[in-house]
Structure formats: C-alpha cells, structure tokens
Design a protein around this motif. Sequence first.
Motif, short mmCIF file in Angstrom:
data_model
loop_
_atom_site.label_atom_id
_atom_site.label_comp_id
_atom_site.label_asym_id
_atom_site.label_seq_id
_atom_site.Cartn_x
_atom_site.Cartn_y
_atom_site.Cartn_z
N PHE A 60 -1.17 -4.63 -4.83
CA PHE A 60 -0.32 -3.59 -4.63
C PHE A 60 -0.77 -3.00 -5.24
CE2 PHE A 60 3.65 -1.46 -4.26
CZ PHE A 60 4.02 -1.16 -3.42
N ALA A 67 -4.59 4.64 -3.37
CA ALA A 67 -3.86 5.57 -2.57
C ALA A 67 -3.41 7.37 -3.37
CB ALA A 67 -2.08 4.69 -2.36
N ARG A 71 -4.43 10.59 -2.79
CA ARG A 71 -3.56 11.75 -2.75
C ARG A 71 -3.99 12.98 -3.65
NH1 ARG A 71 -2.49 12.93 1.98
NH2 ARG A 71 -2.27 14.94 0.83
N TYR A 87 -14.92 8.61 -2.49
CA TYR A 87 -13.54 8.87 -0.97
C TYR A 87 -13.79 7.35 -0.37
CZ TYR A 87 -9.67 10.56 1.22
OH TYR A 87 -8.25 10.50 1.99
N PHE A 91 -10.96 4.42 0.00
CA PHE A 91 -9.41 4.17 1.59
C PHE A 91 -9.86 3.07 2.19
CE2 PHE A 91 -12.83 6.87 4.69
CZ PHE A 91 -12.78 5.65 5.22
N MET A 99 -3.45 -4.77 3.46
CA MET A 99 -3.47 -5.26 4.78
C MET A 99 -3.72 -7.02 4.11
SD MET A 99 -2.55 -3.67 6.24
CE MET A 99 -2.09 -4.16 8.61
N GLY A 157 -14.12 1.48 6.52
CA GLY A 157 -13.39 1.46 6.80
C GLY A 157 -12.20 0.12 7.09
N TRP A 158 -11.31 -0.26 7.22
CA TRP A 158 -10.27 -1.15 6.83
C TRP A 158 -10.85 -2.14 7.91
CZ3 TRP A 158 -5.87 -4.31 9.11
CH2 TRP A 158 -5.23 -4.09 9.91
N PHE A 408 1.34 4.47 10.97
CA PHE A 408 1.42 2.85 10.40
C PHE A 408 2.54 3.02 8.83
CE2 PHE A 408 -3.22 4.02 10.30
CZ PHE A 408 -3.28 3.56 8.71
N ILE A 413 5.30 -0.14 5.53
CA ILE A 413 5.85 0.97 4.72
C ILE A 413 7.66 0.45 4.68
CG2 ILE A 413 6.74 2.01 2.46
CD1 ILE A 413 4.39 3.06 2.43
N VAL A 417 7.48 -3.26 2.99
CA VAL A 417 7.49 -2.81 1.92
C VAL A 417 8.91 -3.04 1.27
CG1 VAL A 417 7.11 -1.45 0.02
CG2 VAL A 417 5.29 -2.24 1.41
N PHE A 456 5.47 11.05 3.16
CA PHE A 456 4.92 10.35 4.94
C PHE A 456 5.27 11.68 5.87
CE2 PHE A 456 3.44 6.86 1.96
CZ PHE A 456 2.46 7.02 2.59
N MET A 459 3.01 14.27 7.08
CA MET A 459 1.65 13.61 8.04
C MET A 459 1.79 13.73 9.19
SD MET A 459 0.41 10.26 5.62
CE MET A 459 -0.78 10.44 3.29
N ARG A 469 -8.48 11.66 9.96
CA ARG A 469 -7.66 11.11 9.40
C ARG A 469 -9.25 10.37 8.36
NH1 ARG A 469 -6.90 4.97 11.56
NH2 ARG A 469 -7.30 4.42 9.78
N VAL A 471 -11.32 11.68 5.78
CA VAL A 471 -12.09 13.32 5.59
C VAL A 471 -11.64 12.86 3.67
CG1 VAL A 471 -11.75 14.29 7.52
CG2 VAL A 471 -10.00 15.25 5.99
C1 HEM Z 1 2.31 3.05 -1.74
C2 HEM Z 1 2.43 4.17 -1.43
C3 HEM Z 1 1.00 4.74 0.21
C4 HEM Z 1 0.39 5.97 -0.65
C5 HEM Z 1 0.84 6.76 -0.73
C6 HEM Z 1 -0.95 5.79 0.76
C7 HEM Z 1 -1.26 6.68 1.14
C8 HEM Z 1 -2.55 6.50 2.10
C9 HEM Z 1 -3.45 7.56 2.51
C10 HEM Z 1 -3.47 9.02 2.07
C11 HEM Z 1 -3.87 6.52 3.48
C12 HEM Z 1 -5.29 7.78 4.64
C13 HEM Z 1 -6.45 7.87 4.28
C14 HEM Z 1 -7.65 8.67 4.68
O1 HEM Z 1 -7.02 8.43 6.22
O2 HEM Z 1 -8.43 9.32 4.35
C15 HEM Z 1 -3.77 5.60 3.75
C16 HEM Z 1 -4.88 4.65 4.48
C17 HEM Z 1 -4.41 3.52 4.94
N1 HEM Z 1 -3.34 2.37 3.88
FE1 HEM Z 1 -1.78 3.57 2.72
N2 HEM Z 1 -0.58 4.18 1.62
C18 HEM Z 1 0.53 3.15 0.95
C19 HEM Z 1 0.73 2.02 0.98
C20 HEM Z 1 0.37 1.27 1.99
C21 HEM Z 1 0.86 0.30 2.33
C22 HEM Z 1 1.59 -0.57 1.65
C23 HEM Z 1 0.27 -0.03 3.53
C24 HEM Z 1 0.66 -1.64 3.70
C25 HEM Z 1 0.85 -2.62 4.09
C26 HEM Z 1 -0.74 0.89 3.42
C27 HEM Z 1 -2.28 0.88 4.45
C28 HEM Z 1 -2.72 1.53 4.82
C29 HEM Z 1 -4.16 1.46 5.54
C30 HEM Z 1 -4.41 -0.03 6.76
C31 HEM Z 1 -5.15 2.61 5.82
C32 HEM Z 1 -5.95 2.45 6.31
C33 HEM Z 1 -7.56 2.74 6.19
C34 HEM Z 1 -8.19 3.30 6.41
O3 HEM Z 1 -8.74 4.39 7.10
O4 HEM Z 1 -9.08 1.92 6.65
N3 HEM Z 1 -1.12 1.87 2.72
N4 HEM Z 1 -3.09 5.71 3.35
#
Ligand code: HEM
Lengths: 643, 203
Positions: A60, A67, A71, A87, A91, A99, A157-158, A408, A413, A417, A456, A459, A469, A471
Amino acid sequence: MSARDASRFIRRDGPSLGEAETHARLERTWATPPGLWGWLSSVDHKQVGRRYIVTAFVFFLLAGLLALAMRMQLAGPNQTLLTPDRYNQIFTMHGTTMMFLFAVPVMEAFAIYLVPLMVGTRAIAFPRLNAFSYWVYLAGGVMLWVAFILNVGPDVGWFSYVPLSGPQFSPGKRADFWAQMVTFTEVAALAVAVEIIVTVLKQRAPGMSLNRIPLFVWGQLVTSFMVVFAMPAVMVSSSMLIMDRLIGTHFFNPAEGGDALLWQHLFWFFGHPEVYIIFLPATGFVSSILPTFARRPIFGYTALVLALVATGFLGFGLWVHHMFATGLPHLGNSFYTAASMAIAIPSGIQIFCWLATLWDGRPRFATPLLFVIGFIVIFVLGGLSGIMLASVPIDSQVHDTYFVVAHFHYVLIGGAVFPLFGAIYYWFPKFTGRMLSERAGAWNFGLFFVGFNIAFFPMHILGLIGMPRRVYSYPAGLGWDDLNLLSTAGAVILAAGVLVFLGNVWHSLKHGLVADDNPWGAATLEWATASPPPSFNFVHIPVVTGSNPLWEEADGLPVVSGLRVDQRELLLTSVVDAAPEVREPSPEPSIWPLLSALAVTILFIGSIFTPWAVVWGSIPLAVGLIGWFWPKSAPDTPEPVIE
Amino acid sequence: MNNGAPRFAADLAHLPTSAHGPRATTWWGTLGFILIEATGFALAAAAYFYLMGQTETWPPGQSPPDWLWGTLQLVLMLASLWPNWWTDRVAHADDLRKVRIGLVVMSAVGLLTLVVRAFEFGALNCRWDDNAYGSMVWVLLGLHAVHLITDVGDTLVLTVLMFTKHVEPRRFTDVTDNCVYWNFVVAAWVPLWALLYVVPRLV
Ligand code: HEM
C-alpha cells in the motif's frame, strides 16, 4: 498415586487438569518453535495473518508513493518529472499493486487472523496451505516490484487489455510479469478462500449456528465463495495471454480466429466481483465496529446477511458494465444496466441497518467509529456516481476520463480503505496487546477525510470537462490546471494522514496503553481470549448461546472440555447447528510449504521465459508437495485411557 | 475467562478423532478445489464456444480430432469408476488389505489413462499455434491432462504410503478424498470429450 502424579497422565483439558497446567501444556503443544527456522516453518494463523497484513501494507505504501509521483507530475501542465514511458509503468504498477497486492490480500489477511478467533477454534483449516499461500503471494509481489525496478514493469494498465498487451504491441517481458503476478496472487487467494470456507463451515464453536455467526465472518464466507468462482477467470485469461505471447497461440489474435473481446469478458468476469471481494469484507469491518461503539446489537442482522448473499450473486451479473463502450447488442446493455442498478438495493439495505444501529445506540465516537462514519459518507457519494455510470449514455460520455478515476477511488478508498483503517484501530489491541493513540487517531482520520475529498472530488469535474485518464501530461489553457493542483494538494494531505498513522503505530507498539482482553467491551469471541491471543487461541473451546456471546454471558462463557492438550487437536462441528462431531488433529509447523512455494516461484517465473519451465519446474514442485504431505512420525500415540 | 474457574458445559472426550466424508475438513477442502477447477473448465469451455461463434467454419480448415483415442479414454475412465467406487467403499470400512488392492488397481488405471492421453495429443489434427481453434483444443486437453497427472501422482504416493508404517485412520480418509477427486476428473472428461470430439462434427 497422588493427585499431582495422576495429572501427568492427563492428556485432555477438563476440570481435573488445573487452569495453569492446561495453559502450560497447550502452549508447549501449539507454540511455534523459536528462531529463524521456526519463523520460516510457522503455521500459526495469527503469525501468518500478521505477515500478510504487514506485507500488504508495505505494498500500500509503495503504491501510494507511485500515486504521489503521478500527482506531482500532474500538478501543473507540461511537467517533465516523469517520462511518458515511466508514467505508463507507474499508473499500471499503482493500480496493479493496489488491487492485487494490497486490497484483496489485506482483506484476506484480516480473515486469516480473525475468523478462527471469531468462530472460537484453535487454528485455521489447512494451516500449511495458509503458510504456503503467504509465501506465494510474497513471491509474486516481490517479482513484480523487482521487474519494475529493472525497468521491465508492466505498462499496459491494471487490466492489461489485448491487443495492447499482446505479442504484437508489447514486445519484451513487461506484460508477462503482470500476467504471472496475477497467477501468483490468485493461487494464494484461492487457497485462502478454501481455508476460510472450511474454517467457517466446520470449525465453529459449539452452539454457533448459522444465525449466530458474526457478520464479519459471514462477509468473509460470501467473499470466499466469490473468490472461488471469480478468480479462475483471471487465471484462465492471464494464462491465455502468456501463451499467446510465449508459444504462439491465437486466443486474442483476430487474424487467426481469436478475439480481443474474449479478454475483456474473462477479465471482467473476475474484475467486477473483485470490487465486491474487496468491499464485502469491509462491510464486515463496519458491522463489527458499529455495534461495539453504538453499544447495542446490530440492527437487522438477518437483512444484513441476506444483503451480503444477494451482493455475492449480483456481483457476477455485472461484468459487462465495464464494456458498455464496446458496443454490445442493446438489449444486453439494458439488462446489465438494470443489474447494475439492482445492486444498489442490498447496499442501500446495509446502509439503513447501519444508520439505524447508530441512531438507536449510545454512540461513543472513538477512532474506529470515525472511520466508519467517514466510510458511510464517502460511500454514498461514490455509489451515486456509480449509479450515473450504470446508465449507458453517461458511461459512453465519461468513459476513460477522470470521472471514472474519481468514481472508483470513491468506491475503493471510501468503501475499503476507510473501514480498513477503522478495523486497524479496532483490532490493533487484539493483535498487539496495546492501544493506538486516540488523539493521533482523530488527526489521522481528519487528514484522511479532508485530503481524500480534496484529492478526488475535483477529478469528477476534470472528467466532465474532458480530461482523459492515463495521460502523463497536458497542455496549459484547457482549464484543467487549478483543479489538478488542488487534487495534488489533497493527495499530499492524505499522505500526511498516512504518516500520522505510521507514527501512531510505531509509538503505540512500545508505549501504547496496555489492552486487556476486551478493551472496547465488544461482544464477539475474539475478545474472549488474551490480547494478543496465545498460540492455541482459547484455553477451552467456548460454547455460544447467542449472537452477542460476551454481552449475553456477562459472567464468563460456558466451555467444553475433552480436547487433547498434548497434541494439536481441533473441534469439528456440524455445518448448520454447530453441534460437536469430531476431534481432528491439526498439522504441526513445517518447512515444506515454504519449499513448495519456492518451487512454484521457479516454475512461474521460469515460464515467463520458456515453456519448458512448466515441465522441469514441476519436478521440484512434486518433491515439495510430497515432502509436505508425507507423515512425519510414526502414527499418533494412542489415546490415553487414564482420565 | 481464563482467570476464574471455567464453567464446563460438556465433555467431548468421547468424540471420534477421524471421520470420512462431510464430517471431515479434508472432504470440504477437496470439494472447494473441485469447485475452483470446475469453474476453470467451465470458463475455458465458454471461451471455446465464444470463439466458435466468431468463426465461419469450425474447425477452420482442419478435420476434427480423431475419434479413437479420446473415445477410448472415455470408455476407460467410465470403467474406472467401478474400482474407484470399490476402493472408496473399502476405505470407509478401514480395510487395509483391500484398500491396498484398490489403490494398486487405480494406480495402474491412472497410468494407462496417461498413456492414452499422450496418444490423444497426437491425434488432434491441429497444432496450438495454427489458429484460435487449435489453441483452444490444446488448452482444454492440456488443462484436463494436468488434472490427470496430479491425481495419478497423488494416487501413486498414497499407494506407497499404504504399504509403509504410516497407516493410521486418517490415511483412509485421504483415500476416500482421492476417490472423490477421481470422480471429478472423470466427470469433467465427459463434457470435455463431447466438446472436443463431438461438437466440431455437429457444426
Ligand atoms: C492513496 C491515495 C491514492 C491516490 C492519490 C491515487 C491516485 C491515482 C491516480 C492519479 C490515478 C490515475 C492515473 C491515470 O489514469 O493516469 C490512479 C489510478 C488508479 N488507482 Fe489510485 N490512488 C490512490 C489510492 C488507490 C487505492 C487505495 C486503490 C485501490 C484499492 C487505487 C486503485 C487505482 C486503480 C485500479 C487505478 C487505475 C490504474 C490504471 O489506469 O490502470 N488507488 N490512482
């Protein structure tokens, strides 16, 4: 013979063996041997569970650092902190780690630690499989991160859509590491699911009939069944992907009769239930924390159980809603829109039962309850944007924008979370014997709640005004700059909350208030034993006479006797009524689960590079498994006759 | 609770220390893994139908797998249900001598099915890298082969065990669980056989 001599021959617990003596003998029988070897061969579900929790938290933090990096990069237009290629990896690694290596494992970790205690048994079912699952999970996570550090981290991508992740567009090994990480984590998750199902069905304390099972345990049971039916889908699809990439199969290659959408169907058949696999255990946290701090039994127990089961079923009807944008036949779309909306019903029922519990109780606003209230607020908001996405026209509009990213994260979260942090504050005294600081807890919560919304909420708007997303940067002058900066500021506040949390844990481990058995005055069985619990969990197996045993039996639970103290033995009970049936032995510590996991690791990683790894790798694996199951000693000593 | 004198409600010393079937944890564990694997088979089969629906002719340009070996396998497996059932029964009765006989027979049957499986691969009339049909056929047969190998391996180890000093009541439970698993391997083959050998001749 004096009484003292006679007691030497007694091998079962009961009135004739004093409490102190019973305790000492059970400790001798169940304790994990000291030293490194003992550590590596431990099968104690509490030790394995703790390792799982700590490991998942490390992931985590790592994914959180990624993350933050994203940002920072997006805080303003035209930034150059990260290259586009980095990048992409970041991501993907963030989403994948969150996940597969954090959210699902951390929920299982809590189940591994808590379910045996909550149902009143001495050990988890199949403890060696449990140890094995941990090592496999660890190996998968380490492999992925080492690959990332060596610049072969996945970048697709995930959910690794083909054709992008296929052999043509992703040469090299990046996508293979992703696919194989999936195999590792799913093997681990499936093993844990089976353990939990069997522990819940067969090892409950006498009297804990189905209608007295704690809601947390119900949640984990339904989740485990979802894992059993959902995870094979992603194993099938990721194996197909590896084969397409390595040995030239054509599952996803349209030129040879394959089909790219097959990937999406298989992936989301797993991926949507996955959201509930994360969310249902979290509702279990909420249903455990609420009654304790509202100081009344949960409102609507039966409705909550039914809502859990209904969510379990509906979760599978929903996979197609991730694919609205692919242009499936329209009747189909309407059906899945209806199913997507229907799942709001059980969620709504849960929310109302929780609110009613609070309303009718005498709430005590300790940190766990704060996180639960934060959860309810955020989750309702996330659910609203979800209902919006369930409608095909809106989904087509905001598809692949930051609106989806906002949605999502609200669900994940807010829905997972926040309850998770509540759960940590709640059970930390049970895990460690010390309380976390309440004052730091309130700060932790405040920073989280404020930071999260600042990070968030913008967003959503960014998505609506067109920011896609994934980018790595954006030009100035699109009206995105301020909102992005705001979002980054929120992420920093959130990170500060995490720091407060880490400081709190660090400090409290040494200096926290010492916790007694039941510091919160809770009602379930894990609070009926010491904090932290002894290796054998309970000196005597408790008897359950109601749904809130510690409240209903205020002057001590009745117990049963007759289990052996000189050998590891469990009590098995019937599935529905939990009537005692069998005393069954439980395995001793063993190094073989670790060795087998190493063999699996060699096989899995090898098969990224050559198909022959499957053939040659199966030999050490077979050796490992035979060593594991081969009986260690001559048959058990026969049962003693002297009582 | 562990300080004051406990309130003993009942003594369970009389309970048995091993059990067969749904009273034992291993039976449920076996069932759990069967569910997982059955889901895997079902999804792979669904993928087969899905790809079939995307393709004009099926199989695309090859002839279907030859009847002989796959059908022989089917007959062999169905026939093996009887000694398997018998082994299960004598294991329930904790009859060591008969269990040994049953396990030796089942080991031999298992090894035979592996030989037949090798011939099956040779008679598929396609390669995995020809096209999506070929990939699907190989994966389905391979997936089932992995189950065969695992179960035959397990049977062999158990057979050896039953001739050592490690015989105790729980080993009989292991034998009955192994029998349950073999039933699953056979049950999975029936629809797979139809899928691989019959379906391509129907469409
Ligand atoms: C703790 C603070 C978190 C921040 C600041 C954060 C930030 C971000 C950002 C900015 C993106 C977008 C990236 C993009 O599309 O260019 C992203 C994607 C994602 N985040 Fe988070 N995130 C956080 C926590 C989490 C948590 C806890 C989870 C899941 C349990 C999560 C799951 C995901 C997933 C699945 C994506 C998509 C990745 C992809 O596009 O393949 N995030 N996150």
